[in-house]
Write an enzyme that holds these catalytic residues in place. Structure first.
Site, PDB file in Angstrom:
ATOM      1  N   GLN A 239      43.705 -23.772  20.185  1.00 42.61           N
ATOM      2  CA  GLN A 239      42.721 -24.702  19.628  1.00 42.61           C
ATOM      3  C   GLN A 239      41.847 -23.953  18.627  1.00 42.61           C
ATOM      4  O   GLN A 239      41.081 -23.076  18.997  1.00 42.61           O
ATOM      5  CB  GLN A 239      41.845 -25.286  20.741  1.00 42.61           C
TER       6      GLN A 239
ATOM      7  N   GLY B  45      33.318 -23.084  19.599  1.00 40.47           N
ATOM      8  CA  GLY B  45      34.368 -22.118  19.922  1.00 40.47           C
ATOM      9  C   GLY B  45      33.914 -20.672  19.945  1.00 40.47           C
ATOM     10  O   GLY B  45      34.675 -19.776  19.582  1.00 40.47           O
ATOM     11  N   GLU B  46      32.682 -20.419  20.412  1.00 38.69           N
ATOM     12  CA  GLU B  46      32.168 -19.043  20.389  1.00 38.69           C
ATOM     13  C   GLU B  46      32.949 -18.121  21.321  1.00 38.69           C
ATOM     14  O   GLU B  46      33.163 -16.950  21.000  1.00 38.69           O
ATOM     15  CB  GLU B  46      30.689 -19.003  20.737  1.00 38.69           C
ATOM     16  N   ARG B  47      33.374 -18.616  22.472  1.00 38.15           N
ATOM     17  CA  ARG B  47      34.141 -17.765  23.383  1.00 38.15           C
ATOM     18  C   ARG B  47      35.455 -17.334  22.730  1.00 38.15           C
ATOM     19  O   ARG B  47      35.872 -16.171  22.858  1.00 38.15           O
ATOM     20  CB  ARG B  47      34.417 -18.505  24.698  1.00 38.15           C
ATOM     21  N   ARG B  48      36.095 -18.258  22.026  1.00 38.06           N
ATOM     22  CA  ARG B  48      37.339 -17.915  21.325  1.00 38.06           C
ATOM     23  C   ARG B  48      37.081 -16.887  20.226  1.00 38.06           C
ATOM     24  O   ARG B  48      37.851 -15.938  20.042  1.00 38.06           O
ATOM     25  CB  ARG B  48      37.969 -19.178  20.728  1.00 38.06           C
TER      26      ARG B  48
ATOM     27  N   ARG C 188      24.057 -21.392  25.006  1.00 42.86           N
ATOM     28  CA  ARG C 188      24.479 -20.413  26.015  1.00 42.86           C
ATOM     29  C   ARG C 188      23.944 -19.032  25.652  1.00 42.86           C
ATOM     30  O   ARG C 188      24.134 -18.541  24.542  1.00 42.86           O
ATOM     31  CB  ARG C 188      26.001 -20.371  26.101  1.00 42.86           C
TER      32      ARG C 188
ATOM     33  N   ARG D 275      31.283 -28.746  29.252  1.00 37.55           N
ATOM     34  CA  ARG D 275      32.028 -27.716  29.978  1.00 37.55           C
ATOM     35  C   ARG D 275      31.424 -27.427  31.344  1.00 37.55           C
ATOM     36  O   ARG D 275      32.070 -26.862  32.210  1.00 37.55           O
ATOM     37  CB  ARG D 275      32.079 -26.420  29.150  1.00 37.55           C
TER      38      ARG D 275
ATOM     39  N   ASN E 291      28.939 -27.531  25.099  1.00 37.16           N
ATOM     40  CA  ASN E 291      28.624 -26.691  26.249  1.00 37.16           C
ATOM     41  C   ASN E 291      28.237 -27.507  27.469  1.00 37.16           C
ATOM     42  O   ASN E 291      28.586 -27.159  28.598  1.00 37.16           O
ATOM     43  CB  ASN E 291      27.500 -25.714  25.883  1.00 37.16           C
TER      44      ASN E 291
ATOM     45  N   GLN F 191      23.321 -22.252  19.454  1.00 35.14           N
ATOM     46  CA  GLN F 191      24.092 -22.026  20.675  1.00 35.14           C
ATOM     47  C   GLN F 191      23.165 -22.006  21.893  1.00 35.14           C
ATOM     48  O   GLN F 191      22.252 -21.183  21.972  1.00 35.14           O
ATOM     49  CB  GLN F 191      24.827 -20.692  20.567  1.00 35.14           C
TER      50      GLN F 191
END
Length: 290
Positions: A69, A88-91, A47, A126, A123, A45
């Protein structure tokens, strides 16, 4: 079938995926429920900073409408019922904050290189990464796929100069990079600091930027002085000469004025002193006797 992503980075179907094609136990696009506790973060990751407020907003949306999603994971080798997050880490963080036990996922077969690349590309697309995170992502993609900067730029639809400028930021001291991550300074500040070759000078000027709230133009002016001290000294000497000349003219003018007053018959007394920071002239003019 070779995925579009694999075509971009020249990745074929992994040997493991080919070997297991006939015995695959799940459909690659099938959405299933997995235990949240069985999913580990993506080790690739890029971020490093997540906005807690936005995670809370996302969690509220998921609580109201569910996971629209699904997140994407892969099975970890040698780990029973343990999966690694691909995208999909934020999810996932939002679901964890809600205390949910399960989450909707799609399981994919991917190598380490594919997993890292997908996380990085997702990322980058985005456009929410800090410049340091973006630069780190470019560096990892170059390393993973053995590409030149120009080749990577073509695959990502970027200018080669853009990627080169970002990568230069990774040569700055850790303290400067952290200031960028925290958005205490701008990318233009950081790119200006690159012009200073010594890291101790870069850190010293960073402290000055933060302490005095210097803008980019002021920062560049200080860098020019630090890189060209001889030119700065010459300018100072030139100013000093001009300043001394002005003082001489002022002193002569005062003396001539006192002489003109003396010519009228008034007895004038004067005393001149050269002190450290200034000249001092004391003038005594007697009062007329009654």
């Amino acid at each position: 079938m070779v995925k579009p992503f694999n075509r971009i980075f020249g990745l074929g179907v992994s040997e493991k995926a080919e070997a297991e094609t006939e015995v695959e136990t799940y459909h690659p696009d099938e959405v299933i429920q997995l235990s949240v506790n069985s999913i580990e973060p993506n080790r690739y990751q890029p971020r490093s900073i997540f906005n807690d407020e936005k995670i809370r907003e996302l969690a509220q949306t998921i609580k109201t409408h569910g996971i629209i999603q699904p997140i994407v994971v892969r099975k970890l080798d040698g780990e029973e019922e343990t999966f690694e997050l691909i995208a999909g880490e934020r999810r996932l963080r939002a679901v964890q904050s809600l205390g949910w036990e399960t989450v909707s996922v799609i399981i994919r077969e991917m190598t380490d290189a594919e997993t890292a690349s997908v996380a990085l590309i997702e990322n980058l697309q985005r456009e929410e990464l800090t410049v340091v995170e973006e630069a780190t992502a470019y560096a990892k993609l170059l390393e993973l796929h053995g590409l030149t900067q120009e080749a990577l730029a073509q695959r990502l639809g970027k200018n080669q100069s853009t990627i080169a400028n970002k990568l230069r930021l990774l040569k700055l001291p850790e303290k400067v990079q952290q200031a960028l991550l925290n958005k205490s300074i701008t990318e233009r500040h950081a790119r200006a600091l690159i012009k200073l070759k010594e890291s101790d000078k870069q850190i010293k000027l960073l402290d000055a930027i933060l302490e005095n709230d210097l803008n980019v133009k002021q920062t560049e002016e200080r860098i020019n002085k630090m890189n060209n001290p001889e030119d700065d000294q010459k300018k100072n000497r030139s100013k000093l000469k001009g300043f001394n000349k002005d003082i001489r003219i002022a002193m002569n003018t005062i003396r001539q004025s006192l002489s003109m007053v003396s010519d009228t018959g008034v007895k004038v007394e004067s005393d001149e002193q050269e002190l450290e920071d200034y000249y001092q002239i004391t003038i005594k003019i007697p009062k007329k006797k009654k």
